[in-house]
Design an enzyme around this catalytic site. Structure first.
Site, mmCIF file in Angstrom:
data_model
loop_
_atom_site.group_PDB
_atom_site.id
_atom_site.type_symbol
_atom_site.label_atom_id
_atom_site.label_comp_id
_atom_site.label_asym_id
_atom_site.label_seq_id
_atom_site.Cartn_x
_atom_site.Cartn_y
_atom_site.Cartn_z
ATOM 1 N N THR A 1 2.786 -12.497 2.621
ATOM 2 C CA THR A 1 1.862 -13.352 1.643
ATOM 3 C C THR A 1 2.800 -14.469 1.105
ATOM 4 O OG1 THR A 1 0.545 -12.736 -0.344
ATOM 5 C CG2 THR A 1 2.794 -11.702 -0.221
ATOM 6 N N ASN B 1 -5.284 -10.039 -3.866
ATOM 7 C CA ASN B 1 -5.148 -9.345 -2.422
ATOM 8 C C ASN B 1 -4.821 -7.985 -2.572
ATOM 9 O OD1 ASN B 1 -2.861 -10.426 -3.874
ATOM 10 N ND2 ASN B 1 -1.772 -11.279 -1.985
ATOM 11 N N LYS C 1 1.981 2.160 -5.128
ATOM 12 C CA LYS C 1 2.188 1.628 -6.378
ATOM 13 C C LYS C 1 1.440 1.826 -7.528
ATOM 14 C CE LYS C 1 2.282 -2.388 -4.250
ATOM 15 N NZ LYS C 1 1.983 -2.047 -2.761
ATOM 16 N N GLY D 1 -4.401 -4.187 -3.852
ATOM 17 C CA GLY D 1 -5.579 -2.979 -4.134
ATOM 18 C C GLY D 1 -4.774 -1.878 -4.356
ATOM 19 N N HIS D 2 -4.580 -1.468 -5.595
ATOM 20 C CA HIS D 2 -3.816 -0.470 -6.330
ATOM 21 C C HIS D 2 -4.803 0.694 -6.730
ATOM 22 C CE1 HIS D 2 -0.200 -3.459 -7.160
ATOM 23 N NE2 HIS D 2 -0.798 -3.361 -5.783
ATOM 24 N N ASP E 1 0.736 -1.204 0.102
ATOM 25 C CA ASP E 1 -0.025 0.035 0.061
ATOM 26 C C ASP E 1 0.778 1.237 -0.060
ATOM 27 O OD1 ASP E 1 -2.107 -1.800 0.070
ATOM 28 O OD2 ASP E 1 -2.197 -1.655 2.480
ATOM 29 N N ARG F 1 2.540 -28.854 -6.924
ATOM 30 C CA ARG F 1 2.241 -29.284 -8.363
ATOM 31 C C ARG F 1 1.000 -30.038 -8.717
ATOM 32 N NH1 ARG F 1 7.881 -32.136 -7.254
ATOM 33 N NH2 ARG F 1 6.665 -32.284 -5.252
ATOM 34 N N ALA G 1 5.915 12.391 -3.816
ATOM 35 C CA ALA G 1 4.328 12.222 -4.236
ATOM 36 C C ALA G 1 3.942 12.851 -2.922
ATOM 37 C CB ALA G 1 3.801 10.957 -4.483
ATOM 38 N N GLN H 1 1.759 -6.112 -3.365
ATOM 39 C CA GLN H 1 2.508 -5.983 -1.916
ATOM 40 C C GLN H 1 3.686 -5.333 -1.816
ATOM 41 O OE1 GLN H 1 1.520 -9.456 -3.402
ATOM 42 N NE2 GLN H 1 -0.726 -8.464 -2.823
ATOM 43 N N LYS I 1 2.937 10.110 -0.153
ATOM 44 C CA LYS I 1 2.362 10.730 0.974
ATOM 45 C C LYS I 1 3.022 11.581 2.095
ATOM 46 C CE LYS I 1 -1.530 8.067 1.900
ATOM 47 N NZ LYS I 1 -2.536 7.098 1.981
ATOM 48 N N LYS J 1 -0.535 4.420 -8.076
ATOM 49 C CA LYS J 1 -0.377 5.649 -8.558
ATOM 50 C C LYS J 1 0.738 6.079 -9.238
ATOM 51 C CE LYS J 1 0.748 10.304 -7.047
ATOM 52 N NZ LYS J 1 0.213 11.624 -6.626
HETATM 53 P P1 GDP Z 1 -0.755 0.458 -3.494
HETATM 54 O O1 GDP Z 1 -1.246 -0.813 -3.015
HETATM 55 O O2 GDP Z 1 0.857 0.415 -3.357
HETATM 56 O O3 GDP Z 1 -1.095 0.848 -5.102
HETATM 57 O O4 GDP Z 1 -1.465 1.471 -2.610
HETATM 58 P P2 GDP Z 1 -2.932 1.815 -2.221
HETATM 59 O O5 GDP Z 1 -3.650 2.184 -3.474
HETATM 60 O O6 GDP Z 1 -3.240 0.551 -1.494
HETATM 61 O O7 GDP Z 1 -3.005 2.832 -1.027
HETATM 62 C C1 GDP Z 1 -2.292 4.017 -1.287
HETATM 63 C C2 GDP Z 1 -3.329 5.185 -1.103
HETATM 64 O O8 GDP Z 1 -2.590 6.320 -1.010
HETATM 65 C C3 GDP Z 1 -4.318 5.534 -2.128
HETATM 66 O O9 GDP Z 1 -5.488 5.630 -1.559
HETATM 67 C C4 GDP Z 1 -3.991 6.467 -2.884
HETATM 68 O O10 GDP Z 1 -4.828 7.266 -3.659
HETATM 69 C C5 GDP Z 1 -3.211 7.217 -1.928
HETATM 70 N N1 GDP Z 1 -1.934 7.949 -2.355
HETATM 71 C C6 GDP Z 1 -0.839 7.543 -3.096
HETATM 72 N N2 GDP Z 1 0.128 8.536 -3.276
HETATM 73 C C7 GDP Z 1 -0.172 9.570 -2.354
HETATM 74 C C8 GDP Z 1 0.372 10.618 -1.824
HETATM 75 O O11 GDP Z 1 1.486 10.918 -2.285
HETATM 76 N N3 GDP Z 1 -0.423 11.465 -0.621
HETATM 77 C C9 GDP Z 1 -1.774 11.030 -0.431
HETATM 78 N N4 GDP Z 1 -2.209 11.674 0.585
HETATM 79 N N5 GDP Z 1 -1.993 9.899 -0.985
HETATM 80 C C10 GDP Z 1 -1.509 9.069 -1.685
HETATM 81 P P1 IMO Z 2 -0.969 -4.048 -2.130
HETATM 82 O O1 IMO Z 2 -0.632 -4.707 -3.635
HETATM 83 C C1 IMO Z 2 -1.067 -4.507 2.019
HETATM 84 C C2 IMO Z 2 -1.066 -8.746 3.505
HETATM 85 C C3 IMO Z 2 -2.362 -9.100 4.358
HETATM 86 C C4 IMO Z 2 -1.967 -10.162 5.499
HETATM 87 C C5 IMO Z 2 -0.598 -10.917 4.425
HETATM 88 C C6 IMO Z 2 -0.972 -12.017 4.051
HETATM 89 O O2 IMO Z 2 -2.281 -3.369 -2.384
HETATM 90 O O3 IMO Z 2 0.251 -3.329 -1.530
HETATM 91 P P2 IMO Z 2 -2.523 -12.767 1.829
HETATM 92 O O4 IMO Z 2 -4.103 -12.500 1.493
HETATM 93 O O5 IMO Z 2 -1.624 -12.351 0.843
HETATM 94 O O6 IMO Z 2 -2.205 -14.078 1.906
HETATM 95 O O7 IMO Z 2 -2.282 -12.027 3.134
HETATM 96 O O8 IMO Z 2 -0.628 -9.782 3.422
HETATM 97 N N1 IMO Z 2 -1.395 -8.141 2.158
HETATM 98 C C7 IMO Z 2 -1.215 -6.927 1.906
HETATM 99 N N2 IMO Z 2 -0.876 -5.749 2.791
HETATM 100 N N3 IMO Z 2 -0.977 -4.474 0.722
HETATM 101 C C8 IMO Z 2 -1.377 -5.580 -0.236
HETATM 102 O O9 IMO Z 2 -1.318 -5.469 -1.365
HETATM 103 C C9 IMO Z 2 -1.393 -7.126 0.607
HETATM 104 N N4 IMO Z 2 -1.702 -8.005 0.088
HETATM 105 C C10 IMO Z 2 -1.911 -8.861 1.157
HETATM 106 O O10 IMO Z 2 -3.096 -8.021 5.115
HETATM 107 O O11 IMO Z 2 -1.081 -9.740 6.473
HETATM 108 MG MG MG Z 3 -2.845 -1.624 -1.829
#
Ligand code: GDP
Ligand code: IMO
Ligand code: MG
Length: 423
Positions: A238, A38, A16, A40-41, A13, A142, A407, A223, A330, A18
Site C-alpha cells: 500500500t 482500504n 486488529k 476493513g476492521h 487482516d 505537494r 485469540a 494494513q 485465529k 477486534k
Molecule cells: P483487521 O483488518 O486486522 O481488523 O482484520 P479483519 O477484520 O479484516 O479480518 C479478521 C477476521 O477474523 C474478522 O472477520 C474477525 O471477525 C475475525 N477474527 C478476529 N480474531 C479472530 C479469532 O481469533 N478467531 C477467528 N475465528 N476469527 C477471528
Molecule cells: P486492513 O487494515 C489487507 C492490500 C490490497 C493490495 C495492496 C494495495 O483491513 O488490514 P491499496 O488499495 O492500499 O492501494 O492496495 O494492499 N490492502 C490490504 N490487504 N488488509 C488491508 O487492510 C489492506 N489494505 C490494503 O489488497 O494488495
Molecule cells: Mg481487514
C-alpha cells in the site's frame, strides 16, 4: 502504560479491529494514523457484525474519543455513510470523534485513477480500488486537497485545479475516461465539508494535550508491516507507512512516548491482492483454512490467499517496528487440522535466510518447513495442549518477544490475555 500501538505484523487482516475494540475499552483515545478506507476492521458484538473502514475501532466505546489523524487519507462520502451506519448502534457526537484538518482528502479523481490504472495495467497491484495510492501521490507531490480546504470554496477550487493539472491529461489521453468537472467536484466536496465541519479540528494539539494530561492513547494501525511502502513486498504494497514509524509522522507524536508496540499476527498467513506469498498453500488444506477462517476481504469481499505461518517475514516485521509483544489470532482455525507446518526459513538463490529484509525477492523464496504435531484445543481455559504450547513457544523463540494475547474466535470474549495492557 499510557500509550500503545496496534500494528498488523503480516499482510493485513490479522484481527486488529477486534483487539483495538477490546483494548479501546480502557483507552481515552483511539487514533487512526495512516491508510484510509482500504482498511476493513471487523468487530463482532453478539449477533452484530460491524466492519469499520475509516472510523477508529474504539468508536463503540462511549468513554473514548476517536481520532482520525493527519497521516490518514480521508474519503468524505464513504466516511459519512459509515458514520450513519455506526450511529444506528451507538451515538457519536463531535465531542468524541475528531478529524484532523490536515488529513489528505481522497477525491473522485483519485478513485477513478486507481481503477483506471488497475484496469489497464498488466502489472496489477490488486489494490482495493479506493484511490489510496493516487491520494498519497498527491500528498507527496505537494498538490493534495486537505480536509480544511473543504471548508473554503475558493481554496478548494484552487487546490483541485493544482491537483488536476497533470491528471487531466492522463484521464483524457491515456486512460480515456470521463471525470467530473472541477466545478462539480468542488461543489460536492464543499457540501460534504459542511457536514464534516463539527468534527474537524487540530488533532495534533489534541493529542499533545492528551499526553500532557496523562491520558491513555491507543494507536490503531491499518494494513500490515509487509504492506508498508518501505518495508513491504514492494511494489505489491500500500502507499503508506504501516509500520510503527507511521505512528510518529501520521499522528504527530514524539518518538519517545510509545510504550508498547503490539503486533497482531494470525496463527497462519493470509494475503489479498497480488504479490509474492512464500507460504501460500496450493493443496486442499489451504482451502480448508480459507473456509474455516472465513477468509474473505472485509473491504472488497475478495477471497484471501492462505498459507502456513511465515516466520522469516514475521521475525522481520517484529524488527522493522521494534514490536514489544504479539497477539496471536485465529488460533482456533488451526485447531483440529490433520496437518501443521511452519516456515522457519527461505532459500533464495541458493542462500538460506531465517529473516526477511527490504528488497529480498520473495518471488524467488522457497519456504523451508518444519512439520509440527497438530493441536486440538477447545480454549475453555488458558492451559493449552502440549502441541499448542509448543507452537506458541516456537513463535516466541523465533521472534524474541512474548505472545501476550491469544485469540480463538471473532467474539469479544474469545481471547486470553497472557500479559496486561493499559494498566
Ligand atoms: P483487521 O483488518 O486486522 O481488523 O482484520 P479483519 O477484520 O479484516 O479480518 C479478521 C477476521 O477474523 C474478522 O472477520 C474477525 O471477525 C475475525 N477474527 C478476529 N480474531 C479472530 C479469532 O481469533 N478467531 C477467528 N475465528 N476469527 C477471528
Ligand atoms: P486492513 O487494515 C489487507 C492490500 C490490497 C493490495 C495492496 C494495495 O483491513 O488490514 P491499496 O488499495 O492500499 O492501494 O492496495 O494492499 N490492502 C490490504 N490487504 N488488509 C488491508 O487492510 C489492506 N489494505 C490494503 O489488497 O494488495
Ligand atoms: Mg481487514
Amino acid at each position: 502504560m499510557k500509550s500503545l500501538a496496534i500494528i498488523g505484523a503480516q499482510w493485513g487482516d490479522e484481527g486488529k479491529g477486534k483487539i483495538t475494540d477490546l483494548l479501546g475499552e480502557k483507552a481515552d483515545f483511539v487514533v487512526r494514523y495512516q491508510g484510509g478506507n482500504n482498511a476493513g476492521h471487523t468487530i463482532i458484538v453478539g449477533e452484530d457484525k460491524i466492519v469499520l473502514h475509516q472510523l477508529p475501532s474504539g468508536i463503540l466505546r462511549q468513554s473514548c474519543t476517536s481520532v482520525i489523524a493527519h497521516g490518514v487519507v480521508f474519503e468524505p462520502v464513504a466516511f459519512l455513510e459509515e458514520l450513519a451506519k455506526v450511529e444506528k448502534k451507538v451515538s457519536v457526537s463531535p465531542e468524541r470523534l475528531k478529524i484532523s484538518l490536515n488529513a489528505t482528502v481522497i477525491t473522485t479523481y483519485h478513485k477513478i485513477l486507481d481503477a483506471a490504472r488497475e484496469g489497464a495495467s498488466q502489472n496489477k497491484i490488486g489494490t482495493t480500488g479506493k484511490g489510496i495510492g493516487p491520494a498519497y501521490e498527491d500528498k507527496t507531490s505537494r498538490r493534495a486537497v486537505k480536509v480544511q480546504d473543504l471548508l473554503d470554496m475558493n481554496q478548494l477550487k484552487r487546490k483541485l485545479q493544482i491537483s488536476m493539472e497533470e491528471k487531466s491529461y492522463l484521464f483524457k489521453e491515456v486512460y480515456k475516461c470521463e471525470v467530473p468537472s472541477i466545478e462539480e467536484e468542488a461543489q460536492k466536496l464543499f457540501e460534504l465539508g459542511k457536514k464534516l465541519a463539527p468534527f474537524i479540528t487540530d488533532t495534533f494539539g489534541l493529542l499533545d494535550q492528551a499526553f500532557q494530561d496523562n491520558k491513555k492513547v491507543l494507536f490503531e494501525g491499518a494494513q500490515g508491516i509487509l504492506l508498508d511502502i518501505d518495508y513491504g513486498s514492494y511494489p505489491y504494497v500500500t502507499s503508506s507507512s504501516t509500520s510503527a514509524a507511521g505512528v510518529f509522522t501520521g499522528a504527530g507524536i514524539p518518538s519517545g512516548v510509545l510504550e508498547e508496540k503490539l503486533g497482531i499476527a494470525k496463527a497462519y498467513t493470509t494475503r489479498v491482492g497480488e504479490g509474492p506469498m512464500p507460504t501460500e498453500i496450493t493443496e486442499p488444506i489451504g482451502d480448508e483454512i480459507q473456509k474455516i477462517g472465513h477468509e474473505f476481504g472485509a473491504t472488497t469481499g475478495r477471497r484471501r490467499r492462505c498459507g502456513w505461518l511465515d516466520l522469516p517475514s514475521l521475525k522481520y516485521a517484529v524488527k522493522a517496528s521494534s514490536l514489544t509483544s504479539l497477539a496471536l489470532t485465529k488460533v482456533d482455525v488451526l485447531s483440529g487440522l490433520d496437518e501443521l507446518k511452519v516456515c522457519y526459513a527461505y532459500k533464495v538463490d541458493g542462500k538460506t535466510y531465517d529473516c526477511a529484509f527490504p528488497g529480498l525477492d520473495l518471488e524467488k523464496a522457497q519456504p523451508l518447513y518444519k512439520d509440527l504435531s497438530p493441536f486440538k484445543d477447545d480454549f475453555k481455559n488458558e492451559s493449552y495442549s502440549r502441541e499448542l504450547t509448543d507452537y506458541i513457544e516456537l513463535i516466541e523463540k523465533a521472534v524474541s518477544i512474548p505472545v501476550g494475547i491469544v485469540a480463538f474466535g471473532p467474539e469479544r470474549s474469545q481471547i486470553h490475555f497472557r500479559k496486561e495492557y493499559f494498566q
